[in-house]
Scaffold this motif. Structure first.
Motif, PDB file in Angstrom:
ATOM      1  N   PHE A 197      12.867  46.801  54.328  1.00 63.31           N
ATOM      2  CA  PHE A 197      12.413  47.815  55.277  1.00 63.31           C
ATOM      3  C   PHE A 197      13.219  49.109  55.193  1.00 63.31           C
ATOM      4  O   PHE A 197      12.651  50.198  55.151  1.00 63.31           O
ATOM      5  CB  PHE A 197      12.457  47.264  56.712  1.00 63.31           C
ATOM      6  CG  PHE A 197      12.053  48.278  57.744  1.00 63.31           C
ATOM      7  CD1 PHE A 197      10.714  48.544  57.989  1.00 63.31           C
ATOM      8  CD2 PHE A 197      13.003  48.985  58.466  1.00 63.31           C
ATOM      9  CE1 PHE A 197      10.331  49.487  58.930  1.00 63.31           C
ATOM     10  CE2 PHE A 197      12.631  49.925  59.410  1.00 63.31           C
ATOM     11  CZ  PHE A 197      11.290  50.176  59.637  1.00 63.31           C
ATOM     12  N   GLU A 198      14.542  49.004  55.183  1.00 62.36           N
ATOM     13  CA  GLU A 198      15.391  50.196  55.189  1.00 62.36           C
ATOM     14  C   GLU A 198      15.117  51.085  53.976  1.00 62.36           C
ATOM     15  O   GLU A 198      15.041  52.307  54.090  1.00 62.36           O
ATOM     16  CB  GLU A 198      16.873  49.814  55.236  1.00 62.36           C
ATOM     17  CG  GLU A 198      17.322  49.204  56.533  1.00 62.36           C
ATOM     18  CD  GLU A 198      16.934  47.733  56.682  1.00 62.36           C
ATOM     19  OE1 GLU A 198      16.521  47.099  55.686  1.00 62.36           O
ATOM     20  OE2 GLU A 198      17.034  47.238  57.813  1.00 62.36           O
ATOM     21  N   GLU A 199      14.978  50.462  52.818  1.00 66.89           N
ATOM     22  CA  GLU A 199      14.690  51.213  51.601  1.00 66.89           C
ATOM     23  C   GLU A 199      13.274  51.798  51.648  1.00 66.89           C
ATOM     24  O   GLU A 199      13.047  52.936  51.250  1.00 66.89           O
ATOM     25  CB  GLU A 199      14.859  50.313  50.377  1.00 66.89           C
ATOM     26  CG  GLU A 199      14.749  51.018  49.065  1.00 66.89           C
ATOM     27  CD  GLU A 199      15.943  51.893  48.734  1.00 66.89           C
ATOM     28  OE1 GLU A 199      15.875  52.590  47.715  1.00 66.89           O
ATOM     29  OE2 GLU A 199      16.941  51.896  49.490  1.00 66.89           O
ATOM     30  N   ALA A 200      12.333  51.018  52.142  1.00 67.85           N
ATOM     31  CA  ALA A 200      10.961  51.508  52.277  1.00 67.85           C
ATOM     32  C   ALA A 200      10.903  52.700  53.230  1.00 67.85           C
ATOM     33  O   ALA A 200      10.180  53.676  52.980  1.00 67.85           O
ATOM     34  CB  ALA A 200      10.049  50.390  52.775  1.00 67.85           C
ATOM     35  N   GLU A 201      11.685  52.632  54.296  1.00 66.87           N
ATOM     36  CA  GLU A 201      11.753  53.743  55.252  1.00 66.87           C
ATOM     37  C   GLU A 201      12.313  54.987  54.572  1.00 66.87           C
ATOM     38  O   GLU A 201      11.779  56.085  54.723  1.00 66.87           O
ATOM     39  CB  GLU A 201      12.621  53.336  56.436  1.00 66.87           C
ATOM     40  CG  GLU A 201      12.742  54.394  57.505  1.00 66.87           C
ATOM     41  CD  GLU A 201      13.590  53.935  58.673  1.00 66.87           C
ATOM     42  OE1 GLU A 201      13.274  54.339  59.791  1.00 66.87           O
ATOM     43  OE2 GLU A 201      14.576  53.186  58.463  1.00 66.87           O
ATOM     44  N   ARG A 202      13.385  54.814  53.833  1.00 66.44           N
ATOM     45  CA  ARG A 202      14.029  55.942  53.154  1.00 66.44           C
ATOM     46  C   ARG A 202      13.088  56.581  52.135  1.00 66.44           C
ATOM     47  O   ARG A 202      13.019  57.807  52.020  1.00 66.44           O
ATOM     48  CB  ARG A 202      15.308  55.476  52.458  1.00 66.44           C
ATOM     49  CG  ARG A 202      16.140  56.603  51.861  1.00 66.44           C
ATOM     50  CD  ARG A 202      17.389  56.081  51.197  1.00 66.44           C
ATOM     51  NE  ARG A 202      17.140  55.364  49.968  1.00 66.44           N
ATOM     52  CZ  ARG A 202      16.818  55.920  48.804  1.00 66.44           C
ATOM     53  NH1 ARG A 202      16.701  57.219  48.712  1.00 66.44           N
ATOM     54  NH2 ARG A 202      16.616  55.179  47.743  1.00 66.44           N
ATOM     55  N   LEU A 203      12.343  55.742  51.418  1.00 70.04           N
ATOM     56  CA  LEU A 203      11.442  56.233  50.379  1.00 70.04           C
ATOM     57  C   LEU A 203      10.070  56.650  50.919  1.00 70.04           C
ATOM     58  O   LEU A 203       9.322  57.337  50.229  1.00 70.04           O
ATOM     59  CB  LEU A 203      11.254  55.157  49.307  1.00 70.04           C
ATOM     60  CG  LEU A 203      12.512  54.772  48.535  1.00 70.04           C
ATOM     61  CD1 LEU A 203      12.232  53.566  47.648  1.00 70.04           C
ATOM     62  CD2 LEU A 203      13.021  55.945  47.715  1.00 70.04           C
ATOM     63  N   GLY A 204       9.733  56.191  52.131  1.00 68.21           N
ATOM     64  CA  GLY A 204       8.414  56.500  52.706  1.00 68.21           C
ATOM     65  C   GLY A 204       7.289  55.823  51.944  1.00 68.21           C
ATOM     66  O   GLY A 204       6.237  56.427  51.722  1.00 68.21           O
TER      67      GLY A 204
END
Length: 67
Positions: free
Chosen positions: A29-36
């Motif tokens: 999730f955190e990486e997906a959030e950062r990458l959008g």
């Protein structure tokens, strides 16, 4: 999403429920959030829809949470 911790928490739970393993989504999730990523945007959309459904009729949802 940092401005709305509740909405972010709903999006995180939605993301984790819909994309439980790397077979479903390539990043956490955190990486997906950062990458959008598209997975993140779908989880945010679902969270916003869920939040709107839980609001009382006629209630306006706050733009920002107060500390």
């Amino acid at each position: 999403m940092q401005h709305d911790p509740l909405l972010r928490a709903i999006a995180r739970e939605t993301y984790n429920a819909c994309y439980p393993t790397e077979d479903w989504a390539p990043v956490r999730f955190e990486e997906a959030e950062r990458l959008g990523t598209v997975h993140y945007r779908q989880a945010v959309d679902a969270a916003q829809r869920a939040r709107a459904l839980t609001a009382a009729s006629g209630e306006q949802l706050p733009l920002f949470t107060t500390a």
